[in-house]
Design an enzyme around this catalytic site. Structure first.
Site, PDB file in Angstrom:
ATOM      1  N   ASP A   1       0.846  -1.205   0.000  1.00 47.70           N
ATOM      2  CA  ASP A   1       0.000   0.000   0.000  1.00 47.70           C
ATOM      3  C   ASP A   1       0.881   1.255   0.000  1.00 47.70           C
ATOM      4  O   ASP A   1       0.662   2.190  -0.775  1.00 47.70           O
ATOM      5  CB  ASP A   1      -0.896   0.049   1.243  1.00 47.70           C
ATOM      6  CG  ASP A   1      -1.970  -1.036   1.290  1.00 47.70           C
ATOM      7  OD1 ASP A   1      -3.151  -0.703   1.116  1.00 47.70           O
ATOM      8  OD2 ASP A   1      -1.616  -2.218   1.489  1.00 47.70           O
TER       9      ASP A   1
ATOM     10  N   HIS B   1     -18.239  -4.767   5.410  1.00 51.71           N
ATOM     11  CA  HIS B   1     -18.102  -3.551   4.600  1.00 51.71           C
ATOM     12  C   HIS B   1     -19.423  -3.107   3.987  1.00 51.71           C
ATOM     13  O   HIS B   1     -19.451  -2.149   3.221  1.00 51.71           O
ATOM     14  CB  HIS B   1     -17.070  -3.764   3.476  1.00 51.71           C
ATOM     15  CG  HIS B   1     -15.657  -3.835   3.977  1.00 51.71           C
ATOM     16  ND1 HIS B   1     -14.591  -4.050   3.151  1.00 51.71           N
ATOM     17  CD2 HIS B   1     -15.136  -3.727   5.227  1.00 51.71           C
ATOM     18  CE1 HIS B   1     -13.467  -4.064   3.862  1.00 51.71           C
ATOM     19  NE2 HIS B   1     -13.781  -3.878   5.120  1.00 51.71           N
TER      20      HIS B   1
ATOM     21  N   SER C   1     -13.165  -4.753  -3.759  1.00 46.39           N
ATOM     22  CA  SER C   1     -12.602  -3.504  -4.304  1.00 46.39           C
ATOM     23  C   SER C   1     -13.395  -2.907  -5.464  1.00 46.39           C
ATOM     24  O   SER C   1     -14.463  -3.390  -5.838  1.00 46.39           O
ATOM     25  CB  SER C   1     -11.146  -3.729  -4.750  1.00 46.39           C
ATOM     26  OG  SER C   1     -11.100  -4.309  -6.044  1.00 46.39           O
TER      27      SER C   1
ATOM     28  N   LYS D   1     -15.252  -4.098  -8.883  1.00 44.42           N
ATOM     29  CA  LYS D   1     -16.699  -4.173  -9.128  1.00 44.42           C
ATOM     30  C   LYS D   1     -17.139  -3.169 -10.204  1.00 44.42           C
ATOM     31  O   LYS D   1     -17.982  -3.475 -11.036  1.00 44.42           O
ATOM     32  CB  LYS D   1     -17.475  -3.918  -7.822  1.00 44.42           C
ATOM     33  CG  LYS D   1     -17.303  -5.032  -6.786  1.00 44.42           C
ATOM     34  CD  LYS D   1     -18.223  -4.860  -5.584  1.00 44.42           C
ATOM     35  CE  LYS D   1     -17.694  -4.075  -4.430  1.00 44.42           C
ATOM     36  NZ  LYS D   1     -16.470  -4.561  -3.779  1.00 44.42           N
TER      37      LYS D   1
ATOM     38  N   THR E   1      -7.556  -4.089   0.314  1.00 45.49           N
ATOM     39  CA  THR E   1      -6.334  -4.693   0.899  1.00 45.49           C
ATOM     40  C   THR E   1      -6.637  -6.087   1.454  1.00 45.49           C
ATOM     41  O   THR E   1      -5.782  -6.978   1.390  1.00 45.49           O
ATOM     42  CB  THR E   1      -5.757  -3.771   1.988  1.00 45.49           C
ATOM     43  OG1 THR E   1      -5.574  -2.476   1.416  1.00 45.49           O
ATOM     44  CG2 THR E   1      -4.415  -4.266   2.489  1.00 45.49           C
TER      45      THR E   1
ATOM     46  N   ASP F   1      -6.887  -0.717  -3.306  1.00 46.58           N
ATOM     47  CA  ASP F   1      -8.264  -0.792  -2.853  1.00 46.58           C
ATOM     48  C   ASP F   1      -8.583  -2.271  -2.699  1.00 46.58           C
ATOM     49  O   ASP F   1      -8.328  -3.066  -3.603  1.00 46.58           O
ATOM     50  CB  ASP F   1      -9.178  -0.130  -3.880  1.00 46.58           C
ATOM     51  CG  ASP F   1     -10.617  -0.121  -3.415  1.00 46.58           C
ATOM     52  OD1 ASP F   1     -10.845  -0.142  -2.190  1.00 46.58           O
ATOM     53  OD2 ASP F   1     -11.506  -0.101  -4.280  1.00 46.58           O
TER      54      ASP F   1
END
Ligand code: AMP
Ligand code: MG
Length: 327
Positions: free
Chosen positions: A45, A215, A239, A242, A127, A125
């Site tokens: 990251d 999430h 992430s 999508k 992780t 995005d």
């Protein structure tokens, strides 16, 4: 700023970042720290953000930057080996020596906050997907006057051919306002325009949601599918991959409800994806139909989650979600 400049800068930076991510993902143990909120952050990251923001500081130094990570934990010195590892990854990717000062300055580069252009960067995005060796994206979005105008999503693990999961992986999506949306294979191949599906038949509609149930609100996805008779099933992907899947016509709805009442979405989780989906013909609002508002900086304070669809059923979906959410 124009489509060519955006594409050159974003894709050069995105490729470097993806190379770092792939290298780290292959390692047996990925060095990871824990951020506030118990979200993981890995050496990849930090290194990915460093190479992206370095490119932006060189090529678009007068633009503003909104990015997920900062160098605080690297500077703290508690995990000196983590900082050294990040620096080595960046130096290898650039092919030149890098000092710790340079590294931290790139990670923290903020540009000119007064610029009408603001880049929204998520260096990795998803992780958690990255750590599971599943899907993740390097997300590079651009706002002008706080409206998404361009996006690049580098998706190193996405199947190039959706019908051949065992085949080549790595797809890049990119879009610029009024110039269209495109994809090409990360490891080489032709660029092709992409378009969201046009179906109006509920039986065909596939709904995208997070793999991580914390999430989102998996029950709301199920309720929407049942209420509107969507027959394509729920597709769980990590992430902003999508958004790419929707933009190339492999699903019709991406529903991201608030995971809890006080949750506010991060701008860098949506700017690039919303821009790609829009240029492919998609529509984005929040879950109750309000325009997305990126004027608050990092957090989307005034929006209730995010809804992106292929277009034709958007109003119907919002009406249904309002009934489900507001009762
Ligand atoms: P996804 O891959 O769909 O699970 O989304 C990944 C993103 O979810 C990360 O980049 C985080 O910014 C975001 N995230 C982290 N914690 C939460 C939470 N509690 N609710 C909603 N989103 C979250
Ligand atoms: Mg993210």
């Amino acid at each position: 700023m124009n489509a060519d400049t955006f594409t050159n800068v974003a894709l050069e930076a995105g490729r470097l970042a993806a190379g770092i991510c792939r290298r780290v993902q292959q390692e047996q143990v990925v060095e990871t720290q824990e951020k506030a909120g118990r979200e993981p952050v890995t050496v990849a990251d930090y290194a990915s953000q460093a190479v992206i923001l370095r490119a932006l500081s060189l090529h678009c130094g007068d633009h503003a930057i909104l990015a997920e990570e900062n160098s605080e934990n690297l500077r703290a010195g508690d995990d000196a080996h983590v900082a050294d590892r990040v620096r080595d990854l960046v130096a290898d990717a650039l092919g030149e020596p890098v000092t710790m000062e340079q590294l931290c300055a790139w990670i923290d580069h903020q540009g000119d906050p007064a610029s009408p252009y603001m880049w929204a960067i998520d260096p990795i995005d998803g992780t958690k997907g990255f750590l599971r060796k599943a899907q993740y994206a390097v997300a590079i979005g651009l706002l002008r006057e706080r409206v998404p105008v361009a996006g690049a999503l580098v998706c190193p693990n996405l199947a190039v051919d959706p019908n051949d999961e065992g085949g080549a992986r790595g797809v890049v999506f990119h879009a610029y306002e009024q110039a269209g949306a495109f994809q090409f294979p990360l490891d080489g191949g032709d660029t092709a325009p992409i378009r969201a599906n046009a179906t109006t038949d509920a039986a065909d509609v596939r709904v995208l949601g997070s793999v991580e149930s914390s999430h989102g609100d998996p029950k709301l996805l199920t309720a929407l599918v049942e209420e509107l008779g969507f027959g394509g099933g729920i597709v769980r992907v990590d992430s902003q991959v999508k958004y790419g899947v929707l933009a190339r016509g492999d699903a019709e709805v991406y529903l991201r409800p608030r995971s809890k009442p006080d949750w506010r979405d991060n701008a860098w989780d949506h700017v690039a994806g919303v821009a790609v989906a829009k240029e492919a013909g998609g529509r984005s609002t929040d879950v109750v139909g309000r325009p997305l508002d990126f004027s608050f900086g990092a957090k989307m304070e005034e929006n209730v989650g995010v809804l992106t669809t292929h277009g034709p059923l958007h109003d119907e979906i919002v009406a249904c979600l309002k009934r489900l959410v507001e009762g």
